[in-house]
Scaffold this motif. Structure first.
Motif, PDB file in Angstrom:
ATOM      1  N   ASP A   1      36.840  27.455  34.370  1.00 56.20           N
ATOM      2  CA  ASP A   1      36.063  27.389  33.110  1.00 56.20           C
ATOM      3  C   ASP A   1      34.707  28.158  33.195  1.00 56.20           C
ATOM      4  OD1 ASP A   1      35.409  26.560  30.594  1.00 56.20           O
ATOM      5  OD2 ASP A   1      34.502  24.797  31.171  1.00 56.20           O
ATOM      6  N   LEU A   2      34.833  29.261  33.772  1.00 61.04           N
ATOM      7  CA  LEU A   2      33.754  30.178  33.763  1.00 61.04           C
ATOM      8  C   LEU A   2      33.548  31.292  32.675  1.00 61.04           C
ATOM      9  CD1 LEU A   2      34.077  30.766  37.594  1.00 61.04           C
ATOM     10  CD2 LEU A   2      32.451  29.298  36.417  1.00 61.04           C
ATOM     11  N   THR A   3      32.544  31.676  32.224  1.00 67.83           N
ATOM     12  CA  THR A   3      32.475  32.608  31.086  1.00 67.83           C
ATOM     13  C   THR A   3      31.162  33.462  31.484  1.00 67.83           C
ATOM     14  OG1 THR A   3      32.460  33.335  28.754  1.00 67.83           O
ATOM     15  CG2 THR A   3      31.254  31.663  29.714  1.00 67.83           C
ATOM     16  N   ASN A   4      31.110  34.551  30.715  1.00 64.67           N
ATOM     17  CA  ASN A   4      29.791  35.338  30.974  1.00 64.67           C
ATOM     18  C   ASN A   4      29.938  36.197  32.468  1.00 64.67           C
ATOM     19  OD1 ASN A   4      29.321  34.839  28.468  1.00 64.67           O
ATOM     20  ND2 ASN A   4      27.123  34.689  28.722  1.00 64.67           N
ATOM     21  N   LEU A   5      31.233  36.415  32.614  1.00 63.17           N
ATOM     22  CA  LEU A   5      31.276  37.185  33.959  1.00 63.17           C
ATOM     23  C   LEU A   5      32.520  38.319  34.167  1.00 63.17           C
ATOM     24  CD1 LEU A   5      32.807  35.120  36.717  1.00 63.17           C
ATOM     25  CD2 LEU A   5      32.990  34.589  34.588  1.00 63.17           C
ATOM     26  N   VAL A   6      32.177  39.220  34.742  1.00 71.59           N
ATOM     27  CA  VAL A   6      33.475  39.994  34.906  1.00 71.59           C
ATOM     28  C   VAL A   6      33.766  40.186  36.513  1.00 71.59           C
ATOM     29  CG1 VAL A   6      31.711  42.214  35.322  1.00 71.59           C
ATOM     30  CG2 VAL A   6      34.327  42.483  34.921  1.00 71.59           C
ATOM     31  N   VAL A   7      35.149  40.091  36.695  1.00 74.80           N
ATOM     32  CA  VAL A   7      35.713  40.211  38.311  1.00 74.80           C
ATOM     33  C   VAL A   7      36.563  41.519  38.340  1.00 74.80           C
ATOM     34  CG1 VAL A   7      37.279  39.295  39.832  1.00 74.80           C
ATOM     35  CG2 VAL A   7      35.661  37.677  38.574  1.00 74.80           C
ATOM     36  N   ILE A   8      36.016  42.476  39.059  1.00 72.79           N
ATOM     37  CA  ILE A   8      36.693  43.797  39.385  1.00 72.79           C
ATOM     38  C   ILE A   8      37.412  43.524  40.711  1.00 72.79           C
ATOM     39  CG2 ILE A   8      36.771  46.045  39.680  1.00 72.79           C
ATOM     40  CD1 ILE A   8      33.789  45.735  37.760  1.00 72.79           C
ATOM     41  N   VAL A   9      38.701  43.633  40.738  1.00 63.20           N
ATOM     42  CA  VAL A   9      39.463  43.783  42.182  1.00 63.20           C
ATOM     43  C   VAL A   9      39.852  45.373  42.373  1.00 63.20           C
ATOM     44  CG1 VAL A   9      41.476  43.072  43.475  1.00 63.20           C
ATOM     45  CG2 VAL A   9      40.275  41.333  41.533  1.00 63.20           C
ATOM     46  N   VAL A  10      39.414  45.877  43.578  1.00 60.10           N
ATOM     47  CA  VAL A  10      39.563  47.052  44.021  1.00 60.10           C
ATOM     48  C   VAL A  10      40.754  46.936  45.094  1.00 60.10           C
ATOM     49  CG1 VAL A  10      38.750  49.143  45.312  1.00 60.10           C
ATOM     50  CG2 VAL A  10      37.273  47.796  43.633  1.00 60.10           C
ATOM     51  N   ARG A  11      41.771  47.629  44.793  1.00 60.86           N
ATOM     52  CA  ARG A  11      43.123  47.591  45.695  1.00 60.86           C
ATOM     53  C   ARG A  11      43.145  49.010  46.442  1.00 60.86           C
ATOM     54  NH1 ARG A  11      49.662  47.338  44.524  1.00 60.86           N
ATOM     55  NH2 ARG A  11      50.075  46.996  46.597  1.00 60.86           N
ATOM     56  N   TYR A  12      43.226  48.657  47.781  1.00 63.20           N
ATOM     57  CA  TYR A  12      43.776  49.858  48.524  1.00 63.20           C
ATOM     58  C   TYR A  12      45.266  49.426  49.028  1.00 63.20           C
ATOM     59  CZ  TYR A  12      38.684  51.279  49.234  1.00 63.20           C
ATOM     60  OH  TYR A  12      37.534  51.758  49.101  1.00 63.20           O
ATOM     61  N   PHE A  13      46.247  50.463  48.700  1.00 60.69           N
ATOM     62  CA  PHE A  13      47.603  50.121  49.025  1.00 60.69           C
ATOM     63  C   PHE A  13      47.681  50.409  50.222  1.00 60.69           C
ATOM     64  CE2 PHE A  13      52.080  52.041  48.448  1.00 60.69           C
ATOM     65  CZ  PHE A  13      52.531  50.860  48.172  1.00 60.69           C
ATOM     66  N   GLY A  14      48.627  49.540  50.889  1.00 57.41           N
ATOM     67  CA  GLY A  14      48.789  49.641  52.335  1.00 57.41           C
ATOM     68  C   GLY A  14      50.501  50.127  52.540  1.00 57.41           C
ATOM     69  N   GLY A  15      50.987  50.686  51.757  1.00 51.56           N
ATOM     70  CA  GLY A  15      52.415  51.185  52.079  1.00 51.56           C
ATOM     71  C   GLY A  15      53.772  50.397  51.601  1.00 51.56           C
ATOM     72  N   THR A  16      53.281  49.054  51.471  1.00 52.65           N
ATOM     73  CA  THR A  16      54.520  48.066  51.096  1.00 52.65           C
ATOM     74  C   THR A  16      54.192  47.696  49.811  1.00 52.65           C
ATOM     75  OG1 THR A  16      54.575  47.571  53.413  1.00 52.65           O
ATOM     76  CG2 THR A  16      55.843  46.081  51.942  1.00 52.65           C
ATOM     77  N   LEU A  17      55.323  47.821  48.898  1.00 53.15           N
ATOM     78  CA  LEU A  17      55.225  47.084  47.600  1.00 53.15           C
ATOM     79  C   LEU A  17      55.229  45.736  47.489  1.00 53.15           C
ATOM     80  CD1 LEU A  17      57.821  49.657  45.718  1.00 53.15           C
ATOM     81  CD2 LEU A  17      55.401  49.523  45.334  1.00 53.15           C
TER      82      LEU A  17
END
Length: 204
Positions: A92-108
């Protein structure tokens, strides 16, 4: 139902990390008050993590929590932005943004693995953030003659208003933040002062 003029958000930016099979998911949560801030934050993270494979995000804005946007940034549809947003909804949170930065490790990781990773990274970041309750306020600017200063200040004190900025000259200007539920009461008091000009700016 009474109008609810409070909402839950985070006090300051926070971050978390989740790892799965070599992939690294760095989550960054930021409190924001408008969509324009998102672009700036995203640009900053892209320049800080140019080698990351994805910058996925979800944003939620507004007291009725109706404004939201999600972006999978190249991940399979529904595996990144949506789980980030669902975490914000469940808390129940608002007025925010969450950005997730992904570094791929080679395994799907597959669809369930991705959904879990983006959700877990978001939760890790939010765990570190202090959740606070804020009120929705309307911002007004008042213009008045210097001689009315005492009357104006009395109302500001009585109604416990927050002064955002002020300029005192022969013609004085004060910008105020008034809690939504008490706007009518405060505005009617101010309107009784002769010659005072009251202007609504925006909501916050």
């Amino acid at each position: 139902m009474l109008f609810d003029d409070t909402y839950r958000t985070i006090e300051r930016p926070c971050e978390g990390i989740f790892r799965d099979r070599g992939s690294k998911f760095l989550a960054f949560a930021y409190p924001i008050s408008n969509e324009g801030e998102l672009k700036e934050i995203l640009g900053k993270l892209r320049s800080e993590h140019p080698k990351a494979n994805h910058h996925c995000w979800a944003m939620r804005l507004g007291i009725d929590r109706s404004v939201f946007r999600i972006n999978d940034d190249g991940e399979p549809s529904g595996t990144a932005g949506r789980p980030i947003l669902n975490t914000l909804l469940s808390k129940d949170l608002t007025n925010l943004v969450v950005i997730v930065v992904r570094y791929f490790g080679g395994t799907l990781l597959g669809v369930p693995g991705l959904i879990n990773a983006y959700k877990a990274a978001t939760e890790e970041a939010l765990k570190k953030g202090a959740v606070i309750e804020r009120t929705v306020n309307d911002i007004y600017t008042i213009q008045f003659d210097y001689l009315q200063m005492n009357d104006v200040m009395r109302i500001i004190k009585e109604d416990n208003l927050t002064i955002i900025k002020q300029e005192f000259d022969n013609n004085s200007i004060i910008q105020l933040s008034i809690r939504k539920t008490q706007v009518n009461q405060t505005v009617s008091k101010l309107n009784k002062l002769e010659g005072l000009i009251l202007r609504y700016d925006h909501s916050l």
